[in-house]
Structure formats: C-alpha cells, structure tokens
Design an enzyme around this catalytic site. Sequence first.
Site, mmCIF file in Angstrom:
data_model
loop_
_atom_site.group_PDB
_atom_site.id
_atom_site.type_symbol
_atom_site.label_atom_id
_atom_site.label_comp_id
_atom_site.label_asym_id
_atom_site.label_seq_id
_atom_site.Cartn_x
_atom_site.Cartn_y
_atom_site.Cartn_z
ATOM 1 C CB VAL A 143 -6.244 72.001 9.067
ATOM 2 C CG1 VAL A 143 -5.095 72.852 8.533
ATOM 3 C CG2 VAL A 143 -5.838 71.412 10.417
ATOM 4 C CB CYS A 144 -10.352 72.285 5.233
ATOM 5 S SG CYS A 144 -9.572 70.827 4.503
ATOM 6 C CG ASN A 145 -13.331 77.194 8.635
ATOM 7 O OD1 ASN A 145 -14.092 77.795 7.891
ATOM 8 N ND2 ASN A 145 -12.960 77.690 9.811
ATOM 9 C CG HIS A 146 -6.498 77.320 10.575
ATOM 10 N ND1 HIS A 146 -6.635 78.019 11.754
ATOM 11 C CD2 HIS A 146 -5.190 77.447 10.210
ATOM 12 C CE1 HIS A 146 -5.463 78.552 12.090
ATOM 13 N NE2 HIS A 146 -4.578 78.221 11.168
ATOM 14 C CG PHE A 148 -12.263 78.849 3.036
ATOM 15 C CD1 PHE A 148 -12.033 79.838 2.082
ATOM 16 C CD2 PHE A 148 -13.569 78.383 3.174
ATOM 17 C CE1 PHE A 148 -13.066 80.362 1.307
ATOM 18 C CE2 PHE A 148 -14.599 78.895 2.403
ATOM 19 C CZ PHE A 148 -14.353 79.887 1.487
#
Length: 216
Positions: A143-146, A148
């Site tokens: 979810v962090c990359n999502h 970002f």
Amino acid sequence: MKTILLTGFEPFAGETLNASWEVARRLHGTLAEDGSRVIAMQLPCVFERALRVLEERLDSLRPQTAVALGQAGGSPCVRLERVAINLDDACMVDNAGQQPVDVPVVHGGPTGYFSGLPIKAMASALRKVHIPVSVSHSAGTYVCNHVFYGLMHEAGRRESLKRAGFIHLPYLPEQVMRYLKAPAMSLETQLSAMRLALRVVQTIHKDEIFSEGTLD
C-alpha cells in the site's frame, strides 16, 4: 495560507501503532519556515480506498506540497523513496482483506514516477545532524507504493501541487518489543528528521544531482 499535506497510515498487520501516523499527527498544525501550515491526515492501509481518501483531501486542501509517510518495519534508518512503480503485488492482505497481485495502480499510467522531492539534498541534511538515512530505490509493491504512485500521478494533474513524494520511517522503540533485534528509531529523532526534511523541501527547489521525471 500555504499548506503542506503530511499523511501517515493507520496500523496494519495486527499492530496497534504505525510510526508514520505517530509522526504525522504530532506535526499537525505546525508551521514550516516559509509559513506553510502542516496538515496531517491518516490514510487507511487499504488498496484503492487510500487513494480515494487522499484525492478527496487534495481536492479540499489544494496543498502546494504533499509528503506521504509509511512504515518500513526492519529498516534501521529513514528511507527517502526515489521511485514509485505502477504495480500492486501484495505480500499479505491489507486491512480490508484484499491482496491484489500483478495489478497496475493506475491502468494506462506510466511504468513509474520519480519523487518530486529533493531527496539527495534531504539525505545530505539528515546526515549532517547524524540521523540515519538512505535513498531508497524501491518502495515495495504494497500500500505504501500504491499511495506513492497515486500521489505522483495526481501531482502531474494538479497545477497547485508543486512538490510531492514519499518517505519510509523505521519502527518506534515501543513497537519492537514484539520483534527480537528489530531496529528502531525514537519518536523524537523521527520528528527531528521530518522537520528538517520539510525545511529542505521548502528551501531547495531542485536537487543538484537528481532531476524529477517519469519512467516510461
């Protein structure tokens, strides 16, 4: 008044704390050196829903700067993320029980985006005050990359949003009691890191070595 939107995530994977939100919420309402007010917002650790909440807040606040924070459990340092990729490939379920595999964040979007933050200048500033930091070339595929990637996609569509990017933070000491030998960083150090990072964002308008752009 100019606004800096600072986001952090709710706890996930059975945790009761998330370092990113503990830092973000304590900076809520503070003023940056240029007079910009920091507005903190918690994001759900849920694919798609996190981006909907973020986009709604971008619509209502129209911030000039947006910095999303995430938690990198096991990291010994602040990680300044350089690249967001157009891929959701979850190693575990999110807080809604979803586990997307090999799904684009934005259908038809570019392969990736570079951070819009002066990350090498930020890294240099943090090293000068002896705060452990690294420039990271992968924000993962959870979810962090999502968030970002979605944030950088929105930054390209919003004229008012001048700077945007993502930073991963280590565990807090009270979190590592569950994990033997897991590295941690005190809340006070993480807050100092973020205050200094935001100061660099507001004063350095282009990294000397690294230029902004997309990955096609």
